[in-house]
Design an enzyme around this catalytic site. Sequence first.
Site, PDB file in Angstrom:
ATOM      1  N   LEU A 101     -88.583 -36.445 -26.477  1.00 25.56           N
ATOM      2  CA  LEU A 101     -88.037 -37.804 -26.565  1.00 25.56           C
ATOM      3  C   LEU A 101     -88.772 -38.618 -25.503  1.00 25.56           C
ATOM      4  CD1 LEU A 101     -84.183 -37.146 -26.874  1.00 25.56           C
ATOM      5  CD2 LEU A 101     -85.743 -37.895 -28.673  1.00 25.56           C
ATOM      6  N   ASP A 102     -88.971 -39.909 -25.773  1.00 29.99           N
ATOM      7  CA  ASP A 102     -89.621 -40.779 -24.781  1.00 29.99           C
ATOM      8  C   ASP A 102     -88.802 -40.794 -23.495  1.00 29.99           C
ATOM      9  OD1 ASP A 102     -91.486 -41.530 -26.656  1.00 29.99           O
ATOM     10  OD2 ASP A 102     -90.475 -43.406 -27.170  1.00 29.99           O
ATOM     11  N   TYR A 103     -89.463 -41.134 -22.406  1.00 29.61           N
ATOM     12  CA  TYR A 103     -88.823 -41.267 -21.082  1.00 29.61           C
ATOM     13  C   TYR A 103     -87.549 -42.131 -21.181  1.00 29.61           C
ATOM     14  CZ  TYR A 103     -88.640 -42.419 -16.082  1.00 29.61           C
ATOM     15  OH  TYR A 103     -88.260 -42.584 -14.785  1.00 29.61           O
ATOM     16  N   THR A 105     -85.769 -42.818 -23.905  1.00 30.69           N
ATOM     17  CA  THR A 105     -84.863 -42.476 -25.017  1.00 30.69           C
ATOM     18  C   THR A 105     -83.842 -41.470 -24.517  1.00 30.69           C
ATOM     19  OG1 THR A 105     -86.653 -42.795 -26.613  1.00 30.69           O
ATOM     20  CG2 THR A 105     -84.767 -41.515 -27.365  1.00 30.69           C
ATOM     21  N   HIS A 186     -93.591 -42.318 -30.632  1.00 32.04           N
ATOM     22  CA  HIS A 186     -92.907 -43.617 -30.473  1.00 32.04           C
ATOM     23  C   HIS A 186     -92.594 -44.273 -31.813  1.00 32.04           C
ATOM     24  CE1 HIS A 186     -94.432 -42.918 -26.495  1.00 32.04           C
ATOM     25  NE2 HIS A 186     -95.669 -43.155 -26.855  1.00 32.04           N
TER      26      HIS A 186
END
Length: 235
Positions: A101-103, A105, A186
């Site tokens: 997961l993104d930083y 998210t 993303h």
Amino acid sequence: MRLNKFLSNSGLASRRKCEEFILQGRVSVNGKIVNALGTIVDEKKDEVCVDGKRLTLPSTFVYLKMNKPKGYACTASDERGRKTIFDLIESDVRLFNVGRLDYDTEGLLLLTNDGDFANLVTHPKFHFEKEYHATVEGEIKEGDLAVLRKGVVIDGKRMPDARVKLLSYDGKFSKVAVIIDEGQNHQVRKMFDAIGHQIKLLKRVRVGEVRLGGLSRGKTKPMTEEEIAFFKGIK
Ligand code: URA
């Protein structure tokens, strides 16, 4: 056993990531660096090391789900010195995250030391659904949803189509459920960028049949037998 399978089963990383370790010359067998992906090892006798550290096969597999908070990187060590998801886990065994997961998210992240399992869950051919709740600025109208459903074009590439549904609009922010079964980097953020709405908060609530449920932010808990079986049952 093939070397990449040995490495991923030892909890190093997913099998594809382990192949990168081999190609980077970081893996030795009985003291000799090996670069060949097809190398076979005898798991009972051979001494396999990564960056000089010996790896062994675990006697049991661990499967966890985490509610990843915003502001944590999905990596074992972040080159920018940011907090990582591993700062939140106390485990005697070495685990790795299944997908990322993104930083910024938050939400459901799976962790394991079972390389085969990680491979199965992340392999594009199995199309496991991932469901996100995106809180975005402004009002998302039916026309916007139709564009997202068709698959928006970003940098000349069409994003895979998505199942989307407006959950709420409070006059300022819209909350949208987004279900995708492929994971481009993303992807969800890019989808909303493409229709001119910035994401304020992105949260993953489900992977396959595994739901985030009431798990508190930053906490982990073991996956149930049924949750594990859901993935293993699909071949
Ligand atoms: N899509 C994104 O844009 N970010 C994530 O973290 C996951 C899916």
